[in-house]
Design a protein around this motif. Structure first.
Motif, PDB file in Angstrom:
ATOM      1  N   GLY A 197      17.509  11.699  25.507  1.00  0.00           N
ATOM      2  CA  GLY A 197      17.996  10.822  26.561  1.00  0.00           C
ATOM      3  C   GLY A 197      18.781   9.652  25.993  1.00  0.00           C
ATOM      4  N   GLN A 198      18.265   9.048  24.922  1.00  0.00           N
ATOM      5  CA  GLN A 198      18.980   7.952  24.261  1.00  0.00           C
ATOM      6  C   GLN A 198      20.327   8.416  23.723  1.00  0.00           C
ATOM      7  OE1 GLN A 198      16.027   6.764  21.339  1.00  0.00           O
ATOM      8  NE2 GLN A 198      15.605   4.898  22.485  1.00  0.00           N
ATOM      9  N   ASP A 199      20.384   9.654  23.259  1.00  0.00           N
ATOM     10  CA  ASP A 199      21.623  10.207  22.710  1.00  0.00           C
ATOM     11  C   ASP A 199      22.575  10.702  23.800  1.00  0.00           C
ATOM     12  OD1 ASP A 199      20.652   9.663  20.188  1.00  0.00           O
ATOM     13  OD2 ASP A 199      20.039  11.732  19.776  1.00  0.00           O
ATOM     14  N   GLY A 200      22.151  10.601  25.065  1.00  0.00           N
ATOM     15  CA  GLY A 200      23.015  10.992  26.177  1.00  0.00           C
ATOM     16  C   GLY A 200      23.118  12.495  26.417  1.00  0.00           C
ATOM     17  N   LEU A 201      22.201  13.260  25.841  1.00  0.00           N
ATOM     18  CA  LEU A 201      22.265  14.715  26.009  1.00  0.00           C
ATOM     19  C   LEU A 201      21.478  15.215  27.207  1.00  0.00           C
ATOM     20  CD1 LEU A 201      21.942  15.831  22.278  1.00  0.00           C
ATOM     21  CD2 LEU A 201      24.016  15.600  23.654  1.00  0.00           C
ATOM     22  N   VAL A 202      20.454  14.465  27.605  1.00  0.00           N
ATOM     23  CA  VAL A 202      19.651  14.859  28.760  1.00  0.00           C
ATOM     24  C   VAL A 202      19.490  13.684  29.709  1.00  0.00           C
ATOM     25  CG1 VAL A 202      18.360  16.600  27.433  1.00  0.00           C
ATOM     26  CG2 VAL A 202      17.373  14.318  27.773  1.00  0.00           C
ATOM     27  N   GLU A 203      19.160  14.044  30.914  1.00  0.00           N
ATOM     28  CA  GLU A 203      18.849  13.053  31.941  1.00  0.00           C
ATOM     29  C   GLU A 203      17.421  13.309  32.379  1.00  0.00           C
ATOM     30  OE1 GLU A 203      20.320  12.091  36.496  1.00  0.00           O
ATOM     31  OE2 GLU A 203      21.671  13.113  35.126  1.00  0.00           O
ATOM     32  N   THR A 204      16.645  12.246  32.486  1.00  0.00           N
ATOM     33  CA  THR A 204      15.269  12.397  32.935  1.00  0.00           C
ATOM     34  C   THR A 204      15.114  11.782  34.321  1.00  0.00           C
ATOM     35  OG1 THR A 204      14.622  10.362  31.800  1.00  0.00           O
ATOM     36  CG2 THR A 204      14.293  12.437  30.606  1.00  0.00           C
ATOM     37  N   VAL A 205      14.307  12.430  35.123  1.00  0.00           N
ATOM     38  CA  VAL A 205      13.999  11.954  36.473  1.00  0.00           C
ATOM     39  C   VAL A 205      12.496  11.762  36.529  1.00  0.00           C
ATOM     40  CG1 VAL A 205      14.084  12.493  38.934  1.00  0.00           C
ATOM     41  CG2 VAL A 205      15.953  13.231  37.430  1.00  0.00           C
ATOM     42  N   ARG A 206      12.082  10.531  36.781  1.00  0.00           N
ATOM     43  CA  ARG A 206      10.652  10.223  36.835  1.00  0.00           C
ATOM     44  C   ARG A 206      10.068  10.582  38.195  1.00  0.00           C
ATOM     45  NH1 ARG A 206       8.516   6.264  32.987  1.00  0.00           N
ATOM     46  NH2 ARG A 206      10.079   6.038  31.376  1.00  0.00           N
ATOM     47  N   GLY A 207       8.752  10.649  38.206  1.00  0.00           N
ATOM     48  CA  GLY A 207       8.053  10.863  39.463  1.00  0.00           C
ATOM     49  C   GLY A 207       7.476  12.255  39.589  1.00  0.00           C
ATOM     50  N   ARG A 208       6.810  12.450  40.709  1.00  0.00           N
ATOM     51  CA  ARG A 208       6.082  13.695  40.981  1.00  0.00           C
ATOM     52  C   ARG A 208       6.974  14.923  40.918  1.00  0.00           C
ATOM     53  NH1 ARG A 208       1.195  14.988  44.242  1.00  0.00           N
ATOM     54  NH2 ARG A 208       1.577  17.057  45.107  1.00  0.00           N
ATOM     55  N   SER A 209       8.153  14.853  41.451  1.00  0.00           N
ATOM     56  CA  SER A 209       9.056  16.012  41.425  1.00  0.00           C
ATOM     57  C   SER A 209      10.162  15.818  40.391  1.00  0.00           C
ATOM     58  CB  SER A 209       9.643  16.254  42.816  1.00  0.00           C
ATOM     59  OG  SER A 209      10.326  15.112  43.250  1.00  0.00           O
ATOM     60  N   GLY A 210       9.861  15.036  39.371  1.00  0.00           N
ATOM     61  CA  GLY A 210      10.837  14.757  38.331  1.00  0.00           C
ATOM     62  C   GLY A 210      10.905  15.838  37.277  1.00  0.00           C
ATOM     63  N   GLY A 211      11.688  15.541  36.278  1.00  0.00           N
ATOM     64  CA  GLY A 211      11.846  16.479  35.181  1.00  0.00           C
ATOM     65  C   GLY A 211      13.006  16.059  34.310  1.00  0.00           C
ATOM     66  N   VAL A 212      13.528  17.015  33.583  1.00  0.00           N
ATOM     67  CA  VAL A 212      14.619  16.764  32.655  1.00  0.00           C
ATOM     68  C   VAL A 212      15.679  17.839  32.837  1.00  0.00           C
ATOM     69  CG1 VAL A 212      13.445  17.999  30.781  1.00  0.00           C
ATOM     70  CG2 VAL A 212      15.145  16.293  30.235  1.00  0.00           C
ATOM     71  N   VAL A 213      16.941  17.431  32.640  1.00  0.00           N
ATOM     72  CA  VAL A 213      18.068  18.337  32.811  1.00  0.00           C
ATOM     73  C   VAL A 213      19.136  17.956  31.787  1.00  0.00           C
ATOM     74  CG1 VAL A 213      19.190  16.909  34.578  1.00  0.00           C
ATOM     75  CG2 VAL A 213      19.591  19.372  34.547  1.00  0.00           C
ATOM     76  N   LEU A 214      19.917  18.925  31.364  1.00  0.00           N
ATOM     77  CA  LEU A 214      21.023  18.612  30.464  1.00  0.00           C
ATOM     78  C   LEU A 214      21.993  17.665  31.144  1.00  0.00           C
ATOM     79  CD1 LEU A 214      22.149  21.953  28.745  1.00  0.00           C
ATOM     80  CD2 LEU A 214      20.987  20.017  27.695  1.00  0.00           C
ATOM     81  N   ARG A 215      22.439  16.663  30.444  1.00  0.00           N
ATOM     82  CA  ARG A 215      23.441  15.733  30.958  1.00  0.00           C
ATOM     83  C   ARG A 215      24.844  16.213  30.591  1.00  0.00           C
ATOM     84  NH1 ARG A 215      22.524   9.621  29.775  1.00  0.00           N
ATOM     85  NH2 ARG A 215      21.386   9.754  31.712  1.00  0.00           N
ATOM     86  N   LYS A 216      24.963  16.878  29.455  1.00  0.00           N
ATOM     87  CA  LYS A 216      26.253  17.382  28.986  1.00  0.00           C
ATOM     88  C   LYS A 216      26.309  18.890  29.144  1.00  0.00           C
ATOM     89  CE  LYS A 216      27.617  14.086  25.453  1.00  0.00           C
ATOM     90  NZ  LYS A 216      28.057  14.011  24.047  1.00  0.00           N
ATOM     91  N   ALA A 217      27.502  19.404  29.237  1.00  0.00           N
ATOM     92  CA  ALA A 217      27.694  20.853  29.270  1.00  0.00           C
ATOM     93  C   ALA A 217      27.351  21.424  27.895  1.00  0.00           C
ATOM     94  CB  ALA A 217      29.143  21.175  29.626  1.00  0.00           C
ATOM     95  N   PRO A 218      26.767  22.627  27.827  1.00  0.00           N
ATOM     96  CA  PRO A 218      26.418  23.229  26.538  1.00  0.00           C
ATOM     97  C   PRO A 218      27.587  23.300  25.560  1.00  0.00           C
ATOM     98  CG  PRO A 218      25.358  24.449  28.288  1.00  0.00           C
ATOM     99  CD  PRO A 218      26.300  23.453  28.945  1.00  0.00           C
ATOM    100  N   GLU A 219      28.796  23.503  26.070  1.00  0.00           N
ATOM    101  CA  GLU A 219      29.958  23.577  25.179  1.00  0.00           C
ATOM    102  C   GLU A 219      30.324  22.219  24.575  1.00  0.00           C
ATOM    103  OE1 GLU A 219      31.278  23.785  29.508  1.00  0.00           O
ATOM    104  OE2 GLU A 219      29.871  24.906  28.272  1.00  0.00           O
ATOM    105  N   ASP A 220      29.736  21.140  25.110  1.00  0.00           N
ATOM    106  CA  ASP A 220      29.997  19.795  24.596  1.00  0.00           C
ATOM    107  C   ASP A 220      28.874  19.272  23.696  1.00  0.00           C
ATOM    108  OD1 ASP A 220      32.403  19.708  25.977  1.00  0.00           O
ATOM    109  OD2 ASP A 220      31.479  18.849  27.779  1.00  0.00           O
TER     110      ASP A 220
END
Length: 153
Positions: free
Chosen positions: A49-72
């Motif tokens: 997350g600090q490196d800007g590669l993922v985005e985290t969503v807090r909370g009960r229905s939260g999680g993590v997702v790629l922030r950048k496209a795999p090709e990037d």
């Protein structure tokens, strides 16, 4: 040369997220899929997350997702950011080098050249390259069923 467990888990996490692109997944799902420590993954996700590669969503229905496209996402850059030390031999360290051969040793130059070649290969790889056989990877990652690189809408 051996990469740390931290780097291994970082790369596996990115592969998991790449397979589930655009989907929020939990750290627990990643941990369960690879049978690795959730505590290790929490540190890895934080760093990604600090490196800007993922985005985290807090909370009960939260999680993590790629922030950048795999090709990037450069595998070389990920490995550099994950590893603490690339001193393959003692003479790579100016502070702790006690090798008496250092001033004349040609082996040091060879190791430096080998390390540069290692990173040249990794710099030429992206997460998208690694996911090029996503349909073959998916059965080895049991939770949840990935949508195989569908683009985020």
């Amino acid at each position: 040369m051996k990469l740390t467990e931290y780097t291994d888990y970082t790369l596996r996490t990115l592969i998991f997220l790449g397979l589930h692109r655009g989907e929020l997944v939990t750290i627990q799902q990643i941990a369960d899929s690879y049978d690795i420590s959730k505590n290790h993954l929490m540190k890895i996700i934080h760093r990604l997350g600090q490196d800007g590669l993922v985005e985290t969503v807090r909370g009960r229905s939260g999680g993590v997702v790629l922030r950048k496209a795999p090709e990037d996402i450069s595998i070389g850059a990920v490995v550099r950011a994950s590893e603490q030390d690339f001193a393959l031999v003692e003479c790579f360290s100016r502070a702790n080098n006690r090798c008496v051969l250092s001033p004349v040793c040609r082996l040091q130059a060879g190791f430096r050249e080998a390390l540069e070649a290692f990173f040249k290969v990794l710099d030429g790889l992206t997460l998208a390259d690694i996911l090029g056989n996503a349909a073959e990877i998916a059965p080895y990652i049991p939770l949840p069923e990935p949508r195989l690189l569908e683009k985020r809408t």
